[in-house]
Enzyme design. Sequence first.
Site, mmCIF file in Angstrom:
data_model
loop_
_atom_site.group_PDB
_atom_site.id
_atom_site.type_symbol
_atom_site.label_atom_id
_atom_site.label_comp_id
_atom_site.label_asym_id
_atom_site.label_seq_id
_atom_site.Cartn_x
_atom_site.Cartn_y
_atom_site.Cartn_z
ATOM 1 N N GLN A 86 0.812 -1.220 0.000
ATOM 2 C CA GLN A 86 0.000 0.000 0.000
ATOM 3 C C GLN A 86 0.843 1.267 0.000
ATOM 4 O O GLN A 86 0.510 2.247 -0.677
ATOM 5 C CB GLN A 86 -0.950 0.006 1.206
ATOM 6 C CG GLN A 86 -2.173 -0.866 1.017
ATOM 7 C CD GLN A 86 -3.211 -0.658 2.097
ATOM 8 O OE1 GLN A 86 -3.130 0.281 2.896
ATOM 9 N NE2 GLN A 86 -4.197 -1.541 2.140
ATOM 10 N N HIS A 108 -8.186 -1.391 6.684
ATOM 11 C CA HIS A 108 -7.267 -1.794 7.747
ATOM 12 C C HIS A 108 -6.330 -0.625 7.972
ATOM 13 O O HIS A 108 -5.904 0.031 7.020
ATOM 14 C CB HIS A 108 -6.498 -3.056 7.340
ATOM 15 C CG HIS A 108 -5.522 -3.560 8.374
ATOM 16 N ND1 HIS A 108 -5.799 -3.521 9.723
ATOM 17 C CD2 HIS A 108 -4.279 -4.098 8.254
ATOM 18 C CE1 HIS A 108 -4.767 -4.035 10.394
ATOM 19 N NE2 HIS A 108 -3.835 -4.380 9.523
ATOM 20 N N GLY A 134 -14.748 -10.449 1.678
ATOM 21 C CA GLY A 134 -15.515 -9.766 0.643
ATOM 22 C C GLY A 134 -16.649 -10.597 0.073
ATOM 23 O O GLY A 134 -17.716 -10.062 -0.260
ATOM 24 N N ASP A 191 -6.284 -5.976 15.627
ATOM 25 C CA ASP A 191 -6.301 -6.881 14.478
ATOM 26 C C ASP A 191 -5.010 -7.692 14.412
ATOM 27 O O ASP A 191 -5.040 -8.919 14.264
ATOM 28 C CB ASP A 191 -6.485 -6.074 13.188
ATOM 29 C CG ASP A 191 -6.610 -6.956 11.958
ATOM 30 O OD1 ASP A 191 -7.718 -7.446 11.684
ATOM 31 O OD2 ASP A 191 -5.595 -7.166 11.272
ATOM 32 N N GLU A 195 -4.597 -11.848 15.098
ATOM 33 C CA GLU A 195 -3.970 -12.736 14.112
ATOM 34 C C GLU A 195 -2.805 -13.505 14.713
ATOM 35 O O GLU A 195 -2.662 -14.718 14.510
ATOM 36 C CB GLU A 195 -3.466 -11.906 12.926
ATOM 37 C CG GLU A 195 -4.553 -11.292 12.066
ATOM 38 C CD GLU A 195 -4.019 -10.266 11.079
ATOM 39 O OE1 GLU A 195 -4.801 -9.820 10.230
ATOM 40 O OE2 GLU A 195 -2.822 -9.910 11.166
ATOM 41 N N GLU A 231 -11.679 -31.742 13.474
ATOM 42 C CA GLU A 231 -12.863 -31.478 14.292
ATOM 43 C C GLU A 231 -12.885 -30.071 14.884
ATOM 44 O O GLU A 231 -13.877 -29.669 15.498
ATOM 45 C CB GLU A 231 -12.988 -32.527 15.388
ATOM 46 C CG GLU A 231 -13.310 -33.915 14.829
ATOM 47 C CD GLU A 231 -13.661 -34.932 15.893
ATOM 48 O OE1 GLU A 231 -14.004 -34.520 17.020
ATOM 49 O OE2 GLU A 231 -13.601 -36.137 15.597
ATOM 50 N N SER A 252 -20.497 -32.802 24.331
ATOM 51 C CA SER A 252 -20.792 -33.773 25.392
ATOM 52 C C SER A 252 -20.357 -33.234 26.748
ATOM 53 O O SER A 252 -19.468 -32.371 26.839
ATOM 54 C CB SER A 252 -20.059 -35.085 25.118
ATOM 55 O OG SER A 252 -18.665 -34.932 25.313
#
Length: 329
Positions: A86, A108, A134, A191, A195, A231, A252
Amino acid sequence: MAKMYYDKDADMNTISGKKVAIIGYGIQGRGQALNLRDSGVTVLVSELEGTVNYEQAVKDGFSVLSAEEAAKQADIIQVLTQDHVQGAVYKNTIENNLKEGDSLVFSHGFNIHFKQIVPPENVDVFMVAPKGPGALVREMYEQGKGVPCLIAVFQDFSGKAKDKALAYAKALGGTRAGVIETTFKEETETDLFGEQAVLCGGASELIKAGFDTLVDAGYQPEIAYFECLHELKLITDLVYKYGISGMRSRVSDTAEYGDITRGKRIVGPQTREEMKKILGEIQSGSFADEWIKENKEGRPNYNKITEEEKQHRIEKVGKELRGMMPWME
């Protein structure tokens, strides 16, 4: 509790008649561009010619422009390229094409917060950050719903930056679900922390540690894979939909008892202390400096570690087992 903004709080007239440039037609760029267009906003798209994203933009009916031309024509410029490029995109294609009163928009805050982009004083700078990919932003919009968004104002030259942010969020469908106001600092630092400590870094290391513990103890890698990775989706889906307590009430009693009595032994004081250190590195800017330096040097550590991680035994057994699951195609 954070204040929530909804449709009634946002006036689309604030951005009516303005041209919005989407710089970068990736997954987020596509979702935002299509929603903005369907909300009656004039959208300009910029993407590199010859790329898959360029072809998709053309297929979606956009006349794709260079970043320079899009920035020159637009009143609102949304920068949706990857974080590490950027700064260069802004410097090379946007900076010299900004007009007084234009708006720079981000989803961001990394480059603004860590000063990789330093905008002129005569433009608005704000953030509209959908809390979903998106494709989901697009899907929810088409269903007449929306994905919650964050908004933040970094620079309010016009005195209407917040109003523009809310209008932009409304055009995405975000105000249908709810919009929360934050700051560039808060969004960026939380953020990155999420992460690193939980969603990517923490979760992937926990999965591998569990897998290695079972395999090293003599259990079959395939069984370890199912129990420690496969799982996990069941659990995260339940947490996503019902929260942690809701998840516990839907597994459970044995699983719930193991959760509430053993979980703190896995994530104990040492892990929490390390999380604080990681947050400190983010807040001080040392992580940002490290990542920027890594990119400037051609990503030597990134490339080395990425290749090493691909060789972990969980990747081999996982690839074989996923080949048995046609529903994943």
